[in-house]
Design a protein around this motif. Sequence first.
Motif, PDB file in Angstrom:
ATOM      1  N   TRP A  42       0.831  -1.199   0.000  1.00 26.66           N
ATOM      2  CA  TRP A  42       0.000   0.000   0.000  1.00 26.66           C
ATOM      3  C   TRP A  42       0.873   1.260   0.000  1.00 26.66           C
ATOM      4  CZ3 TRP A  42      -5.419  -1.051   0.714  1.00 26.66           C
ATOM      5  CH2 TRP A  42      -6.231   0.067   0.556  1.00 26.66           C
ATOM      6  N   SER A  43       2.035   1.157   0.637  1.00 30.91           N
ATOM      7  CA  SER A  43       2.902   2.335   0.769  1.00 30.91           C
ATOM      8  C   SER A  43       3.453   2.807  -0.568  1.00 30.91           C
ATOM      9  CB  SER A  43       4.048   2.042   1.736  1.00 30.91           C
ATOM     10  OG  SER A  43       4.988   1.159   1.163  1.00 30.91           O
ATOM     11  N   ARG A  44       3.278   2.043  -1.623  1.00 28.98           N
ATOM     12  CA  ARG A  44       3.737   2.512  -2.931  1.00 28.98           C
ATOM     13  C   ARG A  44       3.023   3.798  -3.328  1.00 28.98           C
ATOM     14  NH1 ARG A  44      -0.377  -0.972  -4.235  1.00 28.98           N
ATOM     15  NH2 ARG A  44      -1.462  -0.594  -6.192  1.00 28.98           N
ATOM     16  N   LEU A  45       1.847   4.011  -2.745  1.00 28.66           N
ATOM     17  CA  LEU A  45       1.109   5.244  -2.990  1.00 28.66           C
ATOM     18  C   LEU A  45       1.885   6.450  -2.474  1.00 28.66           C
ATOM     19  CD1 LEU A  45      -1.606   6.558  -3.897  1.00 28.66           C
ATOM     20  CD2 LEU A  45      -2.430   6.156  -1.582  1.00 28.66           C
ATOM     21  N   TRP A  46       2.533   6.306  -1.321  1.00 28.90           N
ATOM     22  CA  TRP A  46       3.238   7.417  -0.688  1.00 28.90           C
ATOM     23  C   TRP A  46       4.729   7.411  -0.979  1.00 28.90           C
ATOM     24  CZ3 TRP A  46       0.793   3.885   2.837  1.00 28.90           C
ATOM     25  CH2 TRP A  46      -0.564   4.165   3.028  1.00 28.90           C
ATOM     26  N   LEU A  47       5.299   6.205  -1.098  1.00 29.28           N
ATOM     27  CA  LEU A  47       6.748   6.090  -1.195  1.00 29.28           C
ATOM     28  C   LEU A  47       7.263   5.786  -2.598  1.00 29.28           C
ATOM     29  CD1 LEU A  47       7.408   3.943   2.017  1.00 29.28           C
ATOM     30  CD2 LEU A  47       7.489   6.433   1.777  1.00 29.28           C
TER      31      LEU A  47
END
Length: 172
Positions: A42-47
């Motif tokens: 999910w963190s691919r959205l932010w990172l």
Amino acid sequence: MTLERTIANAFALDDETWRRHANPWSVALRNTALPLLVLALWSRLWLGWYALVLLAVAFLWIWYNPRIFPEPATFDRWASKAVFGERIWLNRDRISVPAHHQRVPNILSAISGIGMLFVFWGVLVFDAWPTLFGMALVYAGKLWFLDRMAWLWEDMKDNPAYSGLVRHSDRE
């Protein structure tokens, strides 16, 4: 060769590692693996691409978890029995399991697999509801599966083929 044995071989689980994984802390903390994977993906959205670092940490945790805890002082806990039942289950093509254990574990694995499809979809489209629903299915299937594995261990622990899995003082 069973799918489960193939996975165990990929993780290089030998007898000592299985005994260490039978530590109830290892089993309990193994339940953190899915949320870590979901968070990393999910963190691919932010990172962006840096999410791969979190993904690597999650996979490292999955590999390292069965190795970091010592063998438990006793193997008579539910979690330990479940781990040894998994050992028996992955070996079912060599030593058959009782008929009343042959169908339900497959059904429970299918429930977990269906849950993973929801998780994958939810993470792919960044939708919390299918992700959470899928995780609930995964955990329901897996924890019930572990309960069946504890029962399988109780039914088969006296089979001579499995006499070396635990110390003799813990078998009484």
